[in-house]
Design an enzyme around this catalytic site. Structure first.
Site, short mmCIF file in Angstrom:
data_model
loop_
_atom_site.label_atom_id
_atom_site.label_comp_id
_atom_site.label_asym_id
_atom_site.label_seq_id
_atom_site.Cartn_x
_atom_site.Cartn_y
_atom_site.Cartn_z
N SER A 142 -54.95 18.82 40.81
CA SER A 142 -54.50 17.76 41.69
C SER A 142 -53.10 17.96 42.26
CB SER A 142 -54.60 16.40 40.99
OG SER A 142 -54.00 16.45 39.73
N HIS A 195 -61.33 15.71 42.78
CA HIS A 195 -60.79 16.05 44.11
C HIS A 195 -61.71 17.01 44.87
CE1 HIS A 195 -56.88 14.13 43.44
NE2 HIS A 195 -57.03 14.52 42.18
N LYS A 241 -62.04 8.51 45.33
CA LYS A 241 -61.23 9.34 46.23
C LYS A 241 -62.00 9.53 47.55
CE LYS A 241 -58.86 11.31 42.24
NZ LYS A 241 -57.69 10.45 42.16
C1 LIG Z 1 -58.50 15.26 38.34
C2 LIG Z 1 -58.65 13.78 38.17
N1 LIG Z 1 -59.57 13.32 37.29
C3 LIG Z 1 -59.75 12.01 37.10
C4 LIG Z 1 -59.03 11.07 37.81
C5 LIG Z 1 -59.28 9.63 37.54
O1 LIG Z 1 -60.15 9.08 38.48
P1 LIG Z 1 -60.13 7.52 38.77
O2 LIG Z 1 -59.00 7.26 39.72
O3 LIG Z 1 -61.47 7.20 39.33
O4 LIG Z 1 -59.88 6.85 37.45
C6 LIG Z 1 -58.06 11.51 38.73
C7 LIG Z 1 -57.23 10.61 39.55
O5 LIG Z 1 -57.11 9.48 39.54
C8 LIG Z 1 -57.87 12.89 38.93
O6 LIG Z 1 -56.96 13.35 39.79
#
Ligand SMILES: Cc1ncc(COP(=O)(O)O)c(C=O)c1O
Length: 409
Positions: free
Chosen positions: A201, A229, A259
């Site tokens: 990320s 992502h 996202k």
């Molecule tokens: C790589 C990654 N996994 C999981 C999440 C968590 O997802 P959520 O926002 O749906 O809780 C995020 C960002 O929020 C992320 O960047």
């Protein structure tokens, strides 16, 4: 309220954060999420900004027919689900969404969670326990790290995207396990889980899925990737890493609906055996109220929209290429990327903050990412692109970034 006792718990942490420039506060966005947004400047004036900071990569949050689908679901199903999935909360929109995810990801089955965070935490802690081994990329997301901590399994962190280092830590773990088994009457087999972000990320680079599949196969380990992502972004039609590389899926594919899908929720896609196991064992699935049916219906409609509009994914990918090429022409070293995240490395924390603030004054919202989110001295502007950015907006943003960085603001 006992302020004195509360201070015992909070004062040091807050003071340290203030002293280190890591104190966090929220910016109020005064318009819906899109490629252009409105925020108020320090002197109270409402300003238009080109948004280069959103996870809503396909900019689906404001499409009239998708908003209508969610509104219709509120009218049909009400505002909340009223219970956990395993009690009374499971409604038709939840099941339809899971069918759509499985179809989109081309897996036998899928299960949804209320967030991607909960999907990672619940899945890892359900699969692994004391005595198991988890092999985790050093740049993995916090929700993976928290899932590992909760599982109480042994964790071996390997260097970022470094397959030789992954093989080294697996070998080390197997030796450890053999020694412990020999010294006790514990005859449990070695169980190892390799877990990685699909798209990292803060850097926007990809995990090498074909090689990870090979290592997992050779080492008899389970492979889990987090496509938070990648979903809607990577691969010709946005289906993620398996489509991008033309290879098989990981054993466990986690993702988020918050996202590119522009709704809310997380999911796990894989075999029926896996999703049945999670229904029975993942505590963040079992012990929480199901997402509102209208949220599930929105995610379902948006995912179907992505399926029906591959040109939107293509437009996002074209935008990324255009933006990277424009930055390169301005003298920046931008590595090739298949994701929608473009890091522009500045280095110094204070300088990155200054540049970000200067860009905001020029109508470009692009955050400075600093320690502890990235390593010290690796502060950066983290640009994330959307399918609806125009070339003119991207050109304006790239020129302003070049000017701000080169002129030292
Ligand atoms: C790589 C990654 N996994 C999981 C999440 C968590 O997802 P959520 O926002 O749906 O809780 C995020 C960002 O929020 C992320 O960047």
């Amino acid at each position: 309220m006992n302020e004195r006792i509360l201070d015992l718990f909070t004062k040091d942490a807050l003071e340290t954060a203030r002293a280190n420039n890591t104190y966090r506060s929220m910016r109020l966005m005064e318009s819906p999420e899109s490629s252009c947004v409105k925020i108020r400047s320090a002197n109270g004036v409402l300003q238009e900004q080109i948004l280069l900071a959103s996870n809503s990569y396909l900019d689906l949050a404001n499409i009239p027919e998708l908003k209508q689908a969610m509104a219709n679901a509120v009218l049909e199903w009400g505002t909340g689900s009223g219970g956990a999935r395993l009690t009374t909360g499971n409604k038709a929109p939840h099941q339809e969404l899971e069918e759509t995810i499985a179809k989109f990801k081309d897996t036998e089955s899928a299960i949804t969670f209320n967030t991607g965070y909960m999907a990672n935490v619940g899945t890892i802690s359900a699969l692994c326990g004391k005595g198991d081994y988890i092999f985790s990329d050093t740049l993995n997301h916090a929700s993976i790290i928290d899932g590992i901590r909760l599982s109480r399994a042994n964790c071996k962190v390997y260097r970022h995207n470094d397959i030789a280092d992954l093989e080294r830590v697996i070998k080390e773990a197997k030796a450890e396990h053999a020694t412990q088994s020999a010294a006790s009457s514990d005859t449990r087999p070695f169980r190892g889980l390799i877990v990685t972000d699909a798209v990292f990320s803060m850097d926007g680079d990809l995990a090498d899925l074909p090689v990870l599949l090979r290592v997992a196969h050779e080492q008899d380990a389970l492979l889990m990737i987090d496509e938070a992502h990648a979903t809607g972004v990577v691969g010709k039609t946005g289906r993620g890493l398996a489509e991008h590389y033309g290879c098989a899926h990981a054993d466990v594919t986690v993702g988020t609906l918050s996202k590119a899908v522009a709704a809310e929720g997380g999911f796990v896609a894989g075999s029926k055996k896996l999703t049945e196991f999670l229904k029975n064992k993942a505590r963040s699935f079992i012990f929480t109220t199901a997402m509102a049916p209208a949220v599930a219906a929105a995610a379902n409609a948006n995912l179907k929209y992505i399926d029906a509009h591959p040109e939107r994914v293509q437009k996002l990918q074209d935008n990324v290429k255009y933006f990277c090429d424009t930055l390169r022409s301005a003298g920046f070293q931008i590595p090739p990327t298949a994701s929608a995240i473009v890091p522009i490395i500045i280095g110094d924390e204070a300088r990155a903050l200054e540049i970000s603030a200067a860009l905001q004054k020029r109508g470009i919202l692009i955050p400075a990412i600093r320690y502890p989110t990235v390593a010290r001295g690796q502060a950066r502007l983290r640009a994330s692109l959307m399918a609806t950015h125009t070339q003119e907006q991207l050109q304006t943003a790239a020129a302003a970034i070049a000017q701000a960085v080169k002129e030292g603001v």
